[in-house]
Design a protein around this motif. Structure first.
Motif, PDB file in Angstrom:
ATOM      1  N   VAL A   6      -6.697  19.354 114.219  1.00 54.56           N
ATOM      2  CA  VAL A   6      -6.030  20.655 114.183  1.00 54.56           C
ATOM      3  C   VAL A   6      -7.087  21.709 113.897  1.00 54.56           C
ATOM      4  CG1 VAL A   6      -4.298  22.119 113.081  1.00 54.56           C
ATOM      5  CG2 VAL A   6      -3.908  19.668 113.217  1.00 54.56           C
ATOM      6  N   ALA A   7      -7.136  22.733 114.723  1.00 53.21           N
ATOM      7  CA  ALA A   7      -7.972  23.901 114.427  1.00 53.21           C
ATOM      8  C   ALA A   7      -7.032  25.085 114.245  1.00 53.21           C
ATOM      9  CB  ALA A   7      -8.954  24.160 115.569  1.00 53.21           C
ATOM     10  N   VAL A   8      -7.136  25.742 113.102  1.00 50.97           N
ATOM     11  CA  VAL A   8      -6.330  26.949 112.863  1.00 50.97           C
ATOM     12  C   VAL A   8      -7.241  28.118 113.211  1.00 50.97           C
ATOM     13  CG1 VAL A   8      -4.749  28.073 111.276  1.00 50.97           C
ATOM     14  CG2 VAL A   8      -5.390  25.703 110.896  1.00 50.97           C
ATOM     15  N   ALA A   9      -6.900  28.813 114.288  1.00 53.17           N
ATOM     16  CA  ALA A   9      -7.865  29.753 114.870  1.00 53.17           C
ATOM     17  C   ALA A   9      -7.337  31.183 114.849  1.00 53.17           C
ATOM     18  CB  ALA A   9      -8.153  29.339 116.313  1.00 53.17           C
ATOM     19  N   GLY A  10      -8.250  32.119 114.640  1.00 52.01           N
ATOM     20  CA  GLY A  10      -7.914  33.544 114.692  1.00 52.01           C
ATOM     21  C   GLY A  10      -8.296  34.115 116.040  1.00 52.01           C
ATOM     22  N   LEU A  11      -7.332  34.814 116.661  1.00 47.10           N
ATOM     23  CA  LEU A  11      -7.584  35.374 118.002  1.00 47.10           C
ATOM     24  C   LEU A  11      -8.121  36.797 117.941  1.00 47.10           C
ATOM     25  CD1 LEU A  11      -4.377  34.121 119.888  1.00 47.10           C
ATOM     26  CD2 LEU A  11      -6.696  33.157 119.996  1.00 47.10           C
ATOM     27  N   GLY A  12      -8.379  37.316 116.717  1.00 42.35           N
ATOM     28  CA  GLY A  12      -8.859  38.689 116.603  1.00 42.35           C
ATOM     29  C   GLY A  12      -7.719  39.682 116.799  1.00 42.35           C
ATOM     30  N   PRO A  13      -8.039  40.974 116.770  1.00 44.33           N
ATOM     31  CA  PRO A  13      -6.994  42.004 116.764  1.00 44.33           C
ATOM     32  C   PRO A  13      -6.331  42.252 118.110  1.00 44.33           C
ATOM     33  CG  PRO A  13      -9.163  43.009 116.683  1.00 44.33           C
ATOM     34  CD  PRO A  13      -9.384  41.536 116.554  1.00 44.33           C
ATOM     35  N   GLY A  14      -6.901  41.776 119.204  1.00 44.25           N
ATOM     36  CA  GLY A  14      -6.245  41.999 120.503  1.00 44.25           C
ATOM     37  C   GLY A  14      -7.178  41.852 121.690  1.00 44.25           C
ATOM     38  N   SER A  15      -8.353  42.487 121.599  1.00 39.82           N
ATOM     39  CA  SER A  15      -9.272  42.474 122.731  1.00 39.82           C
ATOM     40  C   SER A  15      -9.919  41.093 122.913  1.00 39.82           C
ATOM     41  CB  SER A  15     -10.369  43.522 122.495  1.00 39.82           C
ATOM     42  OG  SER A  15     -11.475  43.248 123.303  1.00 39.82           O
ATOM     43  N   GLU A  16     -10.056  40.678 124.173  1.00 35.72           N
ATOM     44  CA  GLU A  16     -10.746  39.418 124.488  1.00 35.72           C
ATOM     45  C   GLU A  16     -12.172  39.421 123.963  1.00 35.72           C
ATOM     46  OE1 GLU A  16      -9.894  36.409 125.721  1.00 35.72           O
ATOM     47  OE2 GLU A  16      -7.941  37.317 125.298  1.00 35.72           O
ATOM     48  N   ALA A  17     -12.789  40.603 123.965  1.00 29.38           N
ATOM     49  CA  ALA A  17     -14.192  40.713 123.534  1.00 29.38           C
ATOM     50  C   ALA A  17     -14.351  40.385 122.050  1.00 29.38           C
ATOM     51  CB  ALA A  17     -14.718  42.120 123.812  1.00 29.38           C
ATOM     52  N   LEU A  18     -13.245  40.408 121.311  1.00 28.27           N
ATOM     53  CA  LEU A  18     -13.308  40.149 119.872  1.00 28.27           C
ATOM     54  C   LEU A  18     -12.810  38.746 119.503  1.00 28.27           C
ATOM     55  CD1 LEU A  18     -12.253  43.647 118.433  1.00 28.27           C
ATOM     56  CD2 LEU A  18     -14.533  42.753 118.888  1.00 28.27           C
ATOM     57  N   PRO A  21     -16.722  32.918 120.237  1.00 28.75           N
ATOM     58  CA  PRO A  21     -17.007  31.783 121.130  1.00 28.75           C
ATOM     59  C   PRO A  21     -16.510  30.457 120.553  1.00 28.75           C
ATOM     60  CG  PRO A  21     -18.928  33.215 120.955  1.00 28.75           C
ATOM     61  CD  PRO A  21     -17.919  33.721 119.953  1.00 28.75           C
ATOM     62  N   GLU A  22     -16.522  30.316 119.237  1.00 29.23           N
ATOM     63  CA  GLU A  22     -16.055  29.073 118.607  1.00 29.23           C
ATOM     64  C   GLU A  22     -14.558  28.849 118.898  1.00 29.23           C
ATOM     65  OE1 GLU A  22     -16.757  27.127 114.281  1.00 29.23           O
ATOM     66  OE2 GLU A  22     -15.730  29.056 114.229  1.00 29.23           O
ATOM     67  N   VAL A  23     -13.788  29.930 118.839  1.00 28.19           N
ATOM     68  CA  VAL A  23     -12.348  29.828 119.120  1.00 28.19           C
ATOM     69  C   VAL A  23     -12.129  29.528 120.603  1.00 28.19           C
ATOM     70  CG1 VAL A  23     -10.195  31.165 119.217  1.00 28.19           C
ATOM     71  CG2 VAL A  23     -11.631  31.242 117.159  1.00 28.19           C
ATOM     72  N   GLY A 114     -11.555  34.630 112.441  1.00 26.58           N
ATOM     73  CA  GLY A 114     -11.420  35.655 113.475  1.00 26.58           C
ATOM     74  C   GLY A 114     -11.644  37.026 112.851  1.00 26.58           C
ATOM     75  N   ILE A 115     -11.688  38.031 113.674  1.00 31.19           N
ATOM     76  CA  ILE A 115     -11.880  39.398 113.154  1.00 31.19           C
ATOM     77  C   ILE A 115     -10.528  39.937 112.712  1.00 31.19           C
ATOM     78  CG2 ILE A 115     -12.573  41.750 113.730  1.00 31.19           C
ATOM     79  CD1 ILE A 115     -14.640  40.540 115.608  1.00 31.19           C
TER      80      ILE A 115
END
Ligand code: SAH
Length: 254
Positions: A6-18, A21-23, A114-115
């Motif tokens: 299981v990886a609990v991952a943060g997708l950042g605030p919205g932009s793909e640029a944020l 790479p690990e996610v 994530g950010i």
């Protein structure tokens, strides 16, 4: 059976640029993605990947579902917006792990940062969190309102800059108006406030106003609010003002 994880991952605030790479790499290896509907919708479908969107109120069920899948050998990414450790799924997963079957403790579990919204918002505005700050979730779904008010009072007294997540709670629509009232009493009308809505998306909107002009309607569920410390200031310039907090506090400050 191949080893599940299981990886609990943060997708950042919205932009793909944020998205880190690990996610991106974890999503590329995953067999299953689990999370709140709008976050799962940010993951591109592909053959071999099963998406499991669910409603927001079922965090603990979702965590148990993810742990079960991993126990069956699946590679599971649990997605959150921003950072998964900030008012999001990482703690929900560990609460479930702690209360669940001992066999879950052998699973390979990782948290991928994530950010978080306040950092993306702060960067857009300048550097309002450049000195000491705190972050407070204004939703009273998971804590009593008097705890929120006490933390506000003490954070104001300590002269922290403050970042507020979930400013408008569905369960308590009048809550944020009360927050502004408490802050005006504690910090005065001149204290600077940033309303940062939908940061890093096409709907992004930033607004800087003194507390005396701040109103509850300036925030919605996609807004993170940053209230400056007594040292936070604005640099006016033609390209848009910069909000920042200097790194130092003078020696004679209380
Ligand atoms: N884990 C997330 C926070 C989840 S709580 C993170 O680290 O960012 C949801 C709250 O986050 C929203 O009510 C809002 O206050 C804030 N938020 C999330 N994305 C945002 C964005 N793109 N712009 C502004 N605020 C955002």
């Amino acid at each position: 059976m191949s080893a599940g994880w299981v990886a609990v991952a943060g997708l950042g605030p919205g932009s793909e640029a944020l998205v880190t790479p690990e996610v991106t790499a974890a999503l590329a290896e995953a067999t299953d993605v689990v999370g709140y509907i709008p976050y799962v919708a940010r993951v591109a479908p592909r053959p071999g990947l099963t998406l499991h969107p669910s409603d927001n109120r079922v965090e603990l069920d979702r965590a148990a579902f993810a742990l079960d899948l991993a126990a069956q050998g699946r590679r599971v990414v649990v997605v959150s917006s921003g950072d998964p450790g900030v008012f999001a799924m990482a703690s929900a997963l560990f609460e479930t792990l702690e209360a669940g079957p001992v066999s879950w403790r052998d699973l390979d579990i990782r948290v991928l940062p994530g950010i978080t919204a306040m950092l993306a918002a702060a960067a857009r505005a300048g550097a309002p969190l450049g000195h000491d700050f705190c972050a407070i979730n204004l939703s009273d779904n998971l804590k009593p309102w008097n705890v929120i008010e006490k933390r506000l009072q003490l954070a104001a007294e300590a002269d922290f800059a403050m970042a507020f997540y979930n400013p408008r709670s569905r369960a308590r629509p009048e809550g944020f108006a009360r927050v502004l009232e408490v802050l005006r009493d504690a910090c005065g009308d001149e204290r600077l406030v940033l309303f940062a809505c939908a940061v890093s998306t096409p709907e992004e909107m930033l607004r800087i106003v003194p507390l005396g002009q701040a109103s509850a309607e300036m925030a919605d569920m996609r807004t993170v609010v940053i209230v400056g410390s007594s040292r936070t200031r604005v640099i006016e310039r033609p390209g848009g003002s910069i909000l920042y907090t200097p790194r130092s506090v003078p020696k004679d400050a209380a």
